[in-house]
Enzyme design. Sequence first.
Site, short mmCIF file in Angstrom:
data_model
loop_
_atom_site.label_atom_id
_atom_site.label_comp_id
_atom_site.label_asym_id
_atom_site.label_seq_id
_atom_site.Cartn_x
_atom_site.Cartn_y
_atom_site.Cartn_z
CE1 TYR A 1 8.54 -40.35 3.04
CE2 TYR A 1 8.90 -38.07 2.37
CZ TYR A 1 8.23 -39.26 2.23
OH TYR A 1 7.24 -39.37 1.28
CE LYS B 1 5.57 -40.00 4.89
NZ LYS B 1 5.33 -38.80 4.04
#
Length: 302
Positions: A143, A171
């Site tokens: 992330y 992400k």
Amino acid sequence: MTAPQPSAAQLFGTNLVAMVTPMQPGGALSEPGIASLVDHLVNSGCDGIVVAGTTGESPTLSEAETARLIGTVAERVAGRARVVAGVGTYDTAASVHRAQEAVAAGADALLLVSPYYSKPTQAGLVAHCVAVADATELPVMLYDIPTRTGTPFEAATLVELADHPRIRAVKDAKGDLFEAMSLMARTPLAYYCGSDDLNLPYLACGATGLVSVIGNLVAHRNAELIRAVRTGDLDAARAIHTPLIPLVEAIMHTSQGAIMAKAALAESGIIPHATVRLPLVESPPPHLRRLSAALAGMAAPI
């Protein structure tokens, strides 16, 4: 003969939602709210639920609450979608422990944010991610959100981490579309757009899917958007995307994503309360009016 490795879409899904954490007015986890929201998301076409991420107010959840939340969601999902558990902290040992707890709770995959506040070097970031990825057999989605963490995943770092067999996806909330395209071309990493502002361009440039905050409300629209891009119908994709812009503005550009997503879900009757934990506070009236207008302006009911 070696069996083919599952794709990122199979491991994580494509139409993921960064799920809020429903809470009671006093701040305790709301079991009815969790059940109602999970059913809503799955019935709306979500095939991956990110639990205990940023939108789930992960910094205010204890380890015990996080494990309980993951377990509750996994039990309610019952295989209808992938459960991706947020386990990242600024402490590698704590992140490893949370990853192991997520396995025990029934998670299908892990979401690992770069350590925040401590601002490690890129070498430290690699060591942190490898330690967490080595701690379980679950696939890992990195992330990248440096506006919150202070530490970006540099391109060379992502190239290095892509060699790990369980680090399969990113992400991307960095918003550097050129870097994302470059890394999709250079590595096997699957990219997921982590900023609702950029869902359409990321998909058009080859992202595997979305991890969406507005998906709490409109996972079905995101599913349509993904499908339109996959079939090469960009006119249809723009027609789906354009009416979502006021909702993105109302949720992501006023108070804060978790705050406004909860307010929208409560207004829509999907969860019973819009409670958030300090230091977050509930939305002020001007923001709620803007949100109500965005919800009312949607072309079809949620």
